[in-house]
Design a protein around this motif. Structure first.
Motif, mmCIF file in Angstrom:
data_model
loop_
_atom_site.group_PDB
_atom_site.id
_atom_site.type_symbol
_atom_site.label_atom_id
_atom_site.label_comp_id
_atom_site.label_asym_id
_atom_site.label_seq_id
_atom_site.Cartn_x
_atom_site.Cartn_y
_atom_site.Cartn_z
ATOM 1 N N GLU A 1 6.705 14.178 31.362
ATOM 2 C CA GLU A 1 6.728 14.059 32.302
ATOM 3 C C GLU A 1 6.429 15.600 33.085
ATOM 4 O OE1 GLU A 1 10.822 12.897 34.604
ATOM 5 O OE2 GLU A 1 10.984 14.862 34.693
ATOM 6 N N LEU B 1 9.350 20.992 36.534
ATOM 7 C CA LEU B 1 9.284 21.259 37.711
ATOM 8 C C LEU B 1 9.596 22.623 37.536
ATOM 9 C CD1 LEU B 1 10.101 17.657 39.528
ATOM 10 C CD2 LEU B 1 7.734 19.175 39.732
ATOM 11 N N GLU C 1 18.464 24.492 40.334
ATOM 12 C CA GLU C 1 19.466 22.763 40.521
ATOM 13 C C GLU C 1 20.621 22.852 40.974
ATOM 14 O OE1 GLU C 1 18.874 20.717 36.768
ATOM 15 O OE2 GLU C 1 17.540 22.635 36.046
HETATM 16 P P1 AMP Z 1 18.089 15.825 32.112
HETATM 17 O O1 AMP Z 1 18.415 15.074 30.864
HETATM 18 O O2 AMP Z 1 17.136 14.609 32.685
HETATM 19 O O3 AMP Z 1 19.362 16.407 32.881
HETATM 20 O O4 AMP Z 1 17.677 17.287 32.175
HETATM 21 C C1 AMP Z 1 18.279 17.797 31.163
HETATM 22 C C2 AMP Z 1 17.261 19.178 31.551
HETATM 23 O O5 AMP Z 1 16.491 19.055 31.478
HETATM 24 C C3 AMP Z 1 17.867 18.960 33.522
HETATM 25 O O6 AMP Z 1 18.902 19.663 33.821
HETATM 26 C C4 AMP Z 1 16.549 20.316 33.477
HETATM 27 O O7 AMP Z 1 16.785 21.833 33.390
HETATM 28 C C5 AMP Z 1 15.452 20.097 32.469
HETATM 29 N N1 AMP Z 1 14.212 19.492 32.801
HETATM 30 C C6 AMP Z 1 14.441 17.176 33.308
HETATM 31 N N2 AMP Z 1 13.803 17.817 33.505
HETATM 32 C C7 AMP Z 1 12.927 18.277 33.933
HETATM 33 C C8 AMP Z 1 11.188 18.231 34.896
HETATM 34 N N3 AMP Z 1 10.475 17.771 34.878
HETATM 35 N N4 AMP Z 1 10.759 20.281 34.711
HETATM 36 C C9 AMP Z 1 11.481 20.522 35.091
HETATM 37 N N5 AMP Z 1 12.885 20.624 33.655
HETATM 38 C C10 AMP Z 1 13.324 19.733 33.922
#
Ligand code: AMP
Ligand code: GLY
Length: 424
Positions: free
Chosen positions: A186, A189, A193
């Motif tokens: 991915e 970004l 948050e």
């Molecule tokens: P998730 O388990 O999908 O919430 O991902 C854990 C953490 O990774 C998120 O809270 C974000 O801080 C970071 N994260 C996930 N996807 C992205 C992205 N596409 N770009 C930047 N940070 C990300």
């Protein structure tokens, strides 16, 4: 009514504290609960991921009128379907809707198909194609294991070397088990948050107050990812304009998309969002209340939570008026020494005289030989309300100092971030 709650963390203790206040609720049972939950509920020692065993237990306990399923695993395994098929009333989405959290490949595909703003991505089941893509893609890049991995299946890779070795760990070495059979690669970004949770019965969606989590283990967002080291509400940058944008471009389209796919979602939908330069985007969906978001959200809820749960089950959420207190709430998580890697358990916990209004949410605690001891990585959440985030934060930290156990560690900067970002 008599209610069974599934789960054993700080989130479940917060839910139990909220429903214990409901005039509708008579007795609470918790599977498996913890020491704090045990003060308000009868603890039931059944493995809640064994959906048939839970079904048999509920069948046998005819006094249970309603079951609340809080954690992700039993939802993904179809516990709501199992209980419903046996004629029981439940709170929590069915398996075919819980997939919005259980498969990142599914949720990304859904967002692409229905034009819901999210990071650009590609999905791979084959290591060689993934490697070829990662050799050339923009850096930083984010790798996500498809399945549930206790919030740990996400790698933010700042260099190509990191991305290539991360990919190998996920897809070949199976560091996250079967969750890594499929990997989402991915776009990275940037921006603040927010956890935007909402109640939905599949017809209506009603957003809760917003909150911000702190996933990293140490101050200034350093160290490894954890289940969450603390939260505060409200998100300082989330004003009316943002709220409208999220409702129109993200929340309502998600509810419609799930209906259109024949996967009507009933329960709590958790939108993990980022405010990017191109607007609000979805980072992740969860099919349940967040932990430790719930610990700051529910103390601010003025409406009877049990009434909301039942309205969702009966698809009459539109008729309910949900009210929130104004002001702020902060939760500081106290963790075992070494968490999130290795930590010891069975450390005795001493709790001094806490100030009035402090809400203590137990997570990894249990009673052993008549003493309160640690039994997990995240042990307690110390929650305080205040007129402002700063006031709530000071009150929470003042009380953190009254709690002690060997190896206890916590972040000292919960409630500080984003305070300088303009509210829109
Ligand atoms: P998730 O388990 O999908 O919430 O991902 C854990 C953490 O990774 C998120 O809270 C974000 O801080 C970071 N994260 C996930 N996807 C992205 C992205 N596409 N770009 C930047 N940070 C990300
Ligand atoms: N606090 C993040 C989660 O519940 O997934």
């Amino acid at each position: 009514m008599n209610v069974l709650i599934i789960g054993n963390g700080g989130r479940e203790h917060a839910i139990v504290q909220a429903i214990a206040k409901s005039p509708k609720v008579n007795k609470i049972y918790a599977m498996k609960g913890n020491a704090g939950i045990g003060e308000l509920a009868e603890l039931v020692n059944v493995d809640y991921c064994d959906v048939k065993a839970v079904g048999d237990w509920v069948d046998a306990h005819t006094e249970i009128d309603y079951t609340i399923i809080a954690p992700d695993d039993p939802l993904a395994l179809g516990l709501a379907d199992e209980l419903e098929s046996r004629g029981h009333r439940v709170f929590g989405p069915r398996k075919n809707a819980a997939i919005i959290e259980a498969s990142k490949a599914f949720s990304k595909e859904l967002m692409k198909k229905y034009n819901i703003p999210t990071a650009k991505y590609e999905t791979f089941s084959d290591y060689e194609s993934a490697r070829a893509y990662v050799e050339k893609c923009d850096i930083p890049v984010v790798l996500k294991a498809d399945g549930l991995a206790l919030g740990k299946g996400v790698l933010i890779c700042k260099t190509r070397e990191e991305a290539l070795s991360g990919l190998q760990e996920m897809m070949l070495d199976k560091k996250f088990g079967a969750a890594g059979n499929k990997v989402v690669v991915e776009e990275f970004l940037e921006g603040p948050e927010v956890s935007a949770l909402a109640f939905t019965d599949g017809k209506t969606i009603k957003p809760m107050i917003t909150s911000c989590d702190h996933k990293r283990a140490f101050d200034h967002d350093e160290g490894l990812n954890t289940g969450g080291m603390g939260t505060f509400t409200p998100a300082p940058f989330y004003g009316e304009k943002t709220e409208k944008e999220v409702l129109e471009k993200i929340m309502l389209p998600t509810v419609s998309a799930m209906n259109a796919e024949g996967r009507t979602f009933k329960g709590v939908l958790y939108f993990g969002l980022m405010k990017t330069k191109d607007g609000m985007k979805v980072i992740e969906y969860n099919a349940r209340f967040g932990d430790p978001e719930t610990q700051v959200i529910l103390p601010m809820l003025k409406t009877d939570l049990m009434e909301i749960f039942e309205a969702i089950t009966d698809e009459r959420l539109a008729d309910i008026n949900i009210e929130w207190e104004s002001g702020a709430c902060v939760c500081v998580v106290l963790a075992s020494g070494g968490y999130p890697v290795q930590y010891e358990k069975d450390k005795e916990i001493s709790i001094g005289d806490l100030d009035e209004g402090i809400i203590l949410c137990h997570a990894g605690t249990k009673i052993k030989e008549n003493k309160l001891v640690t039994s997990g990585g995240r042990v307690l959440g110390v929650c305080a309300k205040g007129d402002t985030i700063e006031a709530a934060r000071q009150k929470a930290y003042k009380n953190v100092e009254k709690i002690k156990f060997e190896g206890m560690h916590y972040r000292t900067d919960i409630g500080v971030k984003y305070r300088d970002i303009e509210k829109e």
